[in-house]
Scaffold this motif. Structure first.
Motif, PDB file in Angstrom:
ATOM      1  N   LEU A 262       0.830  -1.213   0.000  1.00 24.19           N
ATOM      2  CA  LEU A 262       0.000   0.000   0.000  1.00 24.19           C
ATOM      3  C   LEU A 262       0.859   1.255   0.000  1.00 24.19           C
ATOM      4  CD1 LEU A 262      -2.798  -1.122   2.483  1.00 24.19           C
ATOM      5  CD2 LEU A 262      -2.988  -0.871   0.001  1.00 24.19           C
ATOM      6  N   ARG A 263       1.957   1.254   0.763  1.00 29.60           N
ATOM      7  CA  ARG A 263       2.854   2.427   0.785  1.00 29.60           C
ATOM      8  C   ARG A 263       3.470   2.667  -0.592  1.00 29.60           C
ATOM      9  NH1 ARG A 263       4.542   0.092   5.741  1.00 29.60           N
ATOM     10  NH2 ARG A 263       6.467  -0.706   4.815  1.00 29.60           N
ATOM     11  N   ARG A 265       2.364   1.664  -3.545  1.00 30.87           N
ATOM     12  CA  ARG A 265       1.350   2.094  -4.520  1.00 30.87           C
ATOM     13  C   ARG A 265       1.063   3.590  -4.385  1.00 30.87           C
ATOM     14  NH1 ARG A 265      -2.835  -3.034  -3.854  1.00 30.87           N
ATOM     15  NH2 ARG A 265      -1.750  -4.444  -5.302  1.00 30.87           N
ATOM     16  N   GLU A 266       0.975   4.060  -3.161  1.00 31.43           N
ATOM     17  CA  GLU A 266       0.724   5.486  -2.959  1.00 31.43           C
ATOM     18  C   GLU A 266       1.884   6.319  -3.522  1.00 31.43           C
ATOM     19  OE1 GLU A 266      -0.534   8.477   0.657  1.00 31.43           O
ATOM     20  OE2 GLU A 266       0.914   6.896   1.083  1.00 31.43           O
ATOM     21  N   GLU A 267       3.110   5.896  -3.256  1.00 30.80           N
ATOM     22  CA  GLU A 267       4.268   6.618  -3.768  1.00 30.80           C
ATOM     23  C   GLU A 267       4.263   6.626  -5.300  1.00 30.80           C
ATOM     24  OE1 GLU A 267       9.173   6.623  -3.311  1.00 30.80           O
ATOM     25  OE2 GLU A 267       7.968   5.057  -2.319  1.00 30.80           O
ATOM     26  N   HIS A 270       1.746   9.173  -6.545  1.00 32.91           N
ATOM     27  CA  HIS A 270       2.208  10.555  -6.370  1.00 32.91           C
ATOM     28  C   HIS A 270       3.199  10.951  -7.460  1.00 32.91           C
ATOM     29  CE1 HIS A 270       1.143  10.699  -1.784  1.00 32.91           C
ATOM     30  NE2 HIS A 270       0.083  10.777  -2.571  1.00 32.91           N
ATOM     31  N   ASN A 276      -3.826   9.919  -4.908  1.00 28.41           N
ATOM     32  CA  ASN A 276      -3.665   8.632  -4.250  1.00 28.41           C
ATOM     33  C   ASN A 276      -3.796   7.526  -5.291  1.00 28.41           C
ATOM     34  OD1 ASN A 276      -6.597   8.007  -4.489  1.00 28.41           O
ATOM     35  ND2 ASN A 276      -6.788   9.657  -2.985  1.00 28.41           N
ATOM     36  N   PHE A 277      -3.593   6.291  -4.845  1.00 28.43           N
ATOM     37  CA  PHE A 277      -3.576   5.183  -5.805  1.00 28.43           C
ATOM     38  C   PHE A 277      -4.955   4.924  -6.400  1.00 28.43           C
ATOM     39  CE2 PHE A 277      -3.700   0.719  -7.074  1.00 28.43           C
ATOM     40  CZ  PHE A 277      -2.593   0.659  -7.899  1.00 28.43           C
ATOM     41  N   HIS A 553      -6.940   2.520  -0.531  1.00 27.92           N
ATOM     42  CA  HIS A 553      -6.250   3.206  -1.629  1.00 27.92           C
ATOM     43  C   HIS A 553      -6.707   4.641  -1.853  1.00 27.92           C
ATOM     44  CE1 HIS A 553      -5.733  -1.151  -2.678  1.00 27.92           C
ATOM     45  NE2 HIS A 553      -4.516  -0.737  -2.954  1.00 27.92           N
ATOM     46  N   ASP A 554      -7.822   5.041  -1.271  1.00 24.19           N
ATOM     47  CA  ASP A 554      -8.348   6.391  -1.470  1.00 24.19           C
ATOM     48  C   ASP A 554      -7.957   7.273  -0.290  1.00 24.19           C
ATOM     49  OD1 ASP A 554      -9.700   8.560  -2.553  1.00 24.19           O
ATOM     50  OD2 ASP A 554     -11.618   7.992  -1.657  1.00 24.19           O
ATOM     51  N   PRO A 556      -4.241   8.514   2.286  1.00 25.63           N
ATOM     52  CA  PRO A 556      -2.897   8.097   2.700  1.00 25.63           C
ATOM     53  C   PRO A 556      -2.849   6.602   2.976  1.00 25.63           C
ATOM     54  CG  PRO A 556      -3.599  10.055   3.911  1.00 25.63           C
ATOM     55  CD  PRO A 556      -4.801   9.556   3.169  1.00 25.63           C
ATOM     56  N   ALA A 557      -1.775   5.949   2.567  1.00 27.50           N
ATOM     57  CA  ALA A 557      -1.630   4.519   2.814  1.00 27.50           C
ATOM     58  C   ALA A 557      -1.581   4.269   4.313  1.00 27.50           C
ATOM     59  CB  ALA A 557      -0.358   3.994   2.149  1.00 27.50           C
TER      60      ALA A 557
END
Length: 672
Positions: A262-263, A265-267, A270, A276-277, A553-554, A556-557
């Motif tokens: 999850l972290r 994917r968020e990065e 960005h 967000n993802f 996913h919607d 912050p992770a």
């Protein structure tokens, strides 16, 4: 000796040479295929000629042909029949394949050629299908990070490699937990179980090398055990083992993997300019935004939860009448729901199964396809990749259409669930290429194999996906078959399930495996009358999973996905006796790859359409109406990703559907 994966496949229908394959063949075949693909990509990007559609896009379509061929065999076998050697190679390949993908999509010279074509597309004189393929290549490269420079580009490549490693580990951990857990059963433990469950437990024991019957985490065994076992203590043990997959501590625990996925994917999102993802992932889907998804899910959640809570009260009263005080628990629901179904609908699952043999349901799926699309199926001999696998040549009016492989039985080497894949996809570029399509299920083996109604629905579902592959009629592999928006891909599969409920189909094919007698009309009527039974439960467990996926996913992770999962479920008020269909540590749809990440909702998005699409046949006055079937094939099944999904659906139906048909189909619409 010549590697059979790299030689021409000269056998019938150019099938892979399964009988000659050894595990040791795969690693050198991948090395050779990657070397060839790199050389082909380099030749395209370094081409001194001005970029054109043929020397860039069509060249790209063929650049990885050998790699596609090797990977098509290996990844099918790795999911359906893993071995320690295949699992080790999967771990080794994950970062290598991700690195190769980054090499291609972040090749600046290659992207500049594609971008030049995209910017000048109006003057290229492209056919509609070519224009769509160019659009998708450009979109794919941009979303992969092709426009990034320097450190950002390097970091994006590293993220994708790490995600590949983590998703492979997630899948293998889950398979290990499912493979390793079983519980021996005594004769006393089997009391009260229908004969088909007893037989399945004995078959599972033989498959696990045990002297007697065992309970495993195979859904086709554990679900009927939870439905029929009067032993509450054993139901609790079985259920808690089932939902604990991926969360048992030690090397196979998936919780840290999920958090890191999850972290990353968020990065990744960005870097590409998305908040967000979920925003990134949904940008190319029919739903477009997380808010659209949330709106659909919550419109279904409210009536489903109300129905489930009313059902829970009834089941609790039944449990108390049995002398068991306290709250209804998750391991009680299926048992008391089954007793209630027998009482209220006079419908007994055990009485149904003799009429739903695997062979009969395969015949029903084939016959339905023949009546709708004129397809014919002729069984062919192997060898295939496992002795359980069966194969058919698919033809129409004497012309070869595809090869269809069915791999139906559970085994310890197979990951759980059911899926459809293609070992070879349909395309016309470079010559007509007919597909090789595989359906994989996890039914309990028997003599004969008898299915539950849910199993039969799964068979029809996966065969609907197979038809999407087999009837594909496009030039370019990029848009072949199921290469469509994720929230559109389930339309053909879920639509096909409707024909299992057509009385004429069941009357013809649901015949007693021993006597050949058709299903009694009284039993058929009870089956169809109970078709929406317990849909409050089924809808709640599904929507809960879809909402957790979306909220992961919607925004912050979450640093602690399990805490986030609990927070989401508390916010929506998940009834106590119902759990998510897929808890985070075994949520393979979301964490074994990016396919359904921020996209588990897509089954319900597609269900809105499948209810409306089947209504088109009903409105025609014939569920096998040839004109409607032709439109379905032309605009949905044969079109692949040649046009945006909403355009294709509008061509087929003339309008977009509302959620009412879905609610009605699930029995969740209040009477007027």
């Amino acid at each position: 000796m010549t590697n059979p994966l790299l030689s021409d496949w000269t056998g019938p229908f150019s099938l892979p040479p399964f009988g000659a394959l050894q595990d040791d063949d795969f690693a050198p075949a991948f090395e050779a295929a990657l070397t060839e693909a790199r050389a082909n990509i380099r030749a395209i990007s370094d081409n001194p000629e001005a970029p054109g559609f043929a020397n860039t896009i069509e060249a790209m379509e063929g650049a990885e042909a050998l790699l596609d061929r090797v990977a098509g065999v290996f990844y099918n076998l790795s999911g359906a029949d893993s071995t320690p050697a295949r699992e080790a190679l999967m771990r080794d390949l994950a970062p290598k394949m991700a690195a190769f993908s980054s090499e291609v999509t972040m090749n600046r010279a290659l992207f500049e050629r594609i971008d030049t074509l995209w910017q000048g597309r109006e003057g290229l004189g492209l056919a509609p299908e070519q224009a769509r393929v160019l659009e998708l290549y450009h979109q794919m490269f941009v979303r992969a990070g092709a426009a990034l420079d320097g450190e950002a580009a390097n970091r994006m490549a590293a993220i994708k490699e790490r995600l590949a490693v983590l998703s492979t580990a997630f899948s293998q951990n889950l398979l290990a937990d499912e493979r390793d857990w079983f519980r021996p059963l005594t004769e006393a433990d089997l009391e009260g179980l229908p004969e088909f469950v007893v037989a399945a437990a004995h078959a599972a024991g033989q498959e696990r090398g045990q002297d007697g019957p065992v309970l495993t985490l195979n859904r086709s065994l554990i679900v009927p055990f939870l439905q029929f076992s009067p032993r509450r203590d054993l139901r609790e043990i079985a259920y808690e083992a089932w939902v604990a997959r991926g969360a048992n501590g030690g090397e196979t625990d998936n919780r840290e993997n999920a958090a890191e996925i999850l972290r990353l994917r968020e990065e990744r999102a960005h870097f590409l300019g998305f908040a967000n993802f979920a925003a990134f992932k949904l940008d190319t889907e029919m739903a477009k935004t997380p808010d659209q998804v949330r709106d659909l899910l919550m419109r279904v959640w409210a009536p489903a939860k109300a129905k489930a809570e009313a059902d829970a009260a009834t089941l609790t009263a039944m449990m108390h009448a049995d002398g068991i005080n306290g709250d209804l628990e998750a391991w009680d629901w299926r048992y008391y729901s089954e007793k209630r179904r027998v009482a209220e609908h006079d419908f007994d699952e055990a009485a149904l199964k003799p009429y739903l043999s695997l062979n009969a349901m395969i015949g029903a799926a084939f016959d339905t396809a023949s009546r709708l699309f004129g397809l014919e199926f002729r069984e062919i001999d192997g060898p295939f990749y496992h002795p359980d696998v069966r194969g058919w040549e698919v033809t129409r009016k004497g012309k070869h259409v595809a090869v269809f492989l069915g791999d139906y039985f559970a085994r310890a080497s197979k990951r759980s669930g059911a899926w459809c894949s293609a070992m070879r996809s349909q395309k016309k570029l470079g010559g007509e290429t007919a597909p090789i399509v595989v359906n994989v299920c996890n039914f309990t083996k028997g003599a004969p194999a008898l299915l539950s109604y849910d199993d039969a629905r799964t068979l029809f579902h996966e065969f609907g996906h197979a038809l999407h592959q087999m009837l594909s009629d496009v030039t370019y592999q990029l848009i072949s078959g199921t290469s469509v928006a994720r929230d559109f891909v389930e339309l053909p599969s879920q639509l096909y399930e409707h024909w299992l409920e057509v009385p004429a189909v069941l009357e013809k094919h649901a015949r007693h495996w021993k006597t050949g007698e058709p299903m009694p009309k009284a039993l058929l009527d009870k089956l169809l009358a109970a078709s929406t039974y317990d849909q409050g439960f089924a809808t709640v467990e599904y929507v809960a999973s879809a909402l957790v996926d979306l909220e992961f996913h919607d925004g912050p992770a979450p640093s602690d996905p399990m805490a986030k999962q609990d927070e989401v479920l508390a916010a929506i008020g998940l009834p106590k006796a119902i759990r998510m269909r897929h808890a985070t540590p075994h949520f393979a749809h979301v964490f074994s790859g990016d396919g359904y990440s921020a996209g588990y909702y897509s089954y319900m998005w597609s269900e809105v359409m499948d209810a409306d699409a089947f209504a088109a046949f009903e409105e025609a006055g014939d569920v096998f109406d040839p004109v409607t079937a032709d439109r379905l094939e032309q605009f949905i099944l044969s079109a692949g990703g040649s046009r945006p999904a909403d355009e294709l659906y509008l061509e087929f139906r003339g309008k977009m559907p509302g959620v009412e048909a879905l609610l009605k189909g699930r029995g969740l619409l209040e009477p007027a």
